[in-house]
Design an enzyme around this catalytic site. Structure first.
Site: not given
Ligand code: K2U
Ligand code: ZN
Length: 170
Positions: A46, A51, A93-94, A135-136, A139
């Protein structure tokens, strides 16, 4: 198809409540395309517009298995219309480097949004998709998963992160 720079804590753009997308312009389409490219390259499941420095209510998600290919879902002005149950997942979180923590979320959510053609879409999420959608959408309110953990854990991360930034700048 440029990959965009992902903003990280404590960039103030991550704390801003984002603006509604008034019209699906060519710029919005290009931003959504570049966000998807950036998400896959990270990699992530996501990514939200703040971001990558845009305080717009726009997210892309793709929780499908990599072997299923890339099927990004673009959500414009998304909002949760149903939420139930409870689940805990170790989130990262990225935009929050080198930190993961257990976060409690709804187990199932239904999100209504608009797609890139301006058509209404409804997404029902369970499992990872439910967590990713919450989560998104956080944001878009200027909220990070850090804001959903204990104040002690949050302050310890923030202190460590600010110290690391100072060290990197020295
Ligand atoms: O918003 C973001 O930083 C993207 C995150 C979203 C996310 C965080 C936690 C749980 C689910 C989604 C990135 O996708 S973090 C990388 C990731 C990859 C696979 C599974 C969970 C997180
Ligand atoms: Zn995030």
């Amino acid at each position: 198809m440029p990959v965009l720079d992902i903003k990280t804590f404590p960039d103030p753009v991550l704390n801003r409540a984002c603006r509604q997308v008034r019209e699906v312009t060519q710029e919005v389409r290009e931003l959504a395309r570049d966000m998807a490219e950036t998400m896959y390259q990270a990699p992530g499941v996501g990514l939200a517009a703040p971001q990558v420095g845009h305080d717009l209510r726009l997210v892309v998600v793709d929780c499908s298995e990599p072997e299923e290919g890339q099927n990004p879902i673009v959500l414009i002005n998304p909002r949760i219309v149903e939420a139930e149950g409870a689940t805990v997942f170790e989130e990262g979180c990225l935009s929050v480097p080198e930190y993961t923590c257990d976060v409690e979320r709804y187990e199932r959510v239904v999100v209504e949004a608009m797609d890139l053609d301006g058509e209404p879409i409804t997404i029902e999420g369970e499992g990872l998709m439910a967590i990713c959608l919450q989560h998104e959408l956080d944001h878009l309110e200027g909220r990070l998963f850090l804001d959903r953990i204990s104040p002690l854990k949050r302050s310890m991360y923030k202190k460590r992160r600010l110290k690391q930034i100072k060290k990197d700048q020295a």
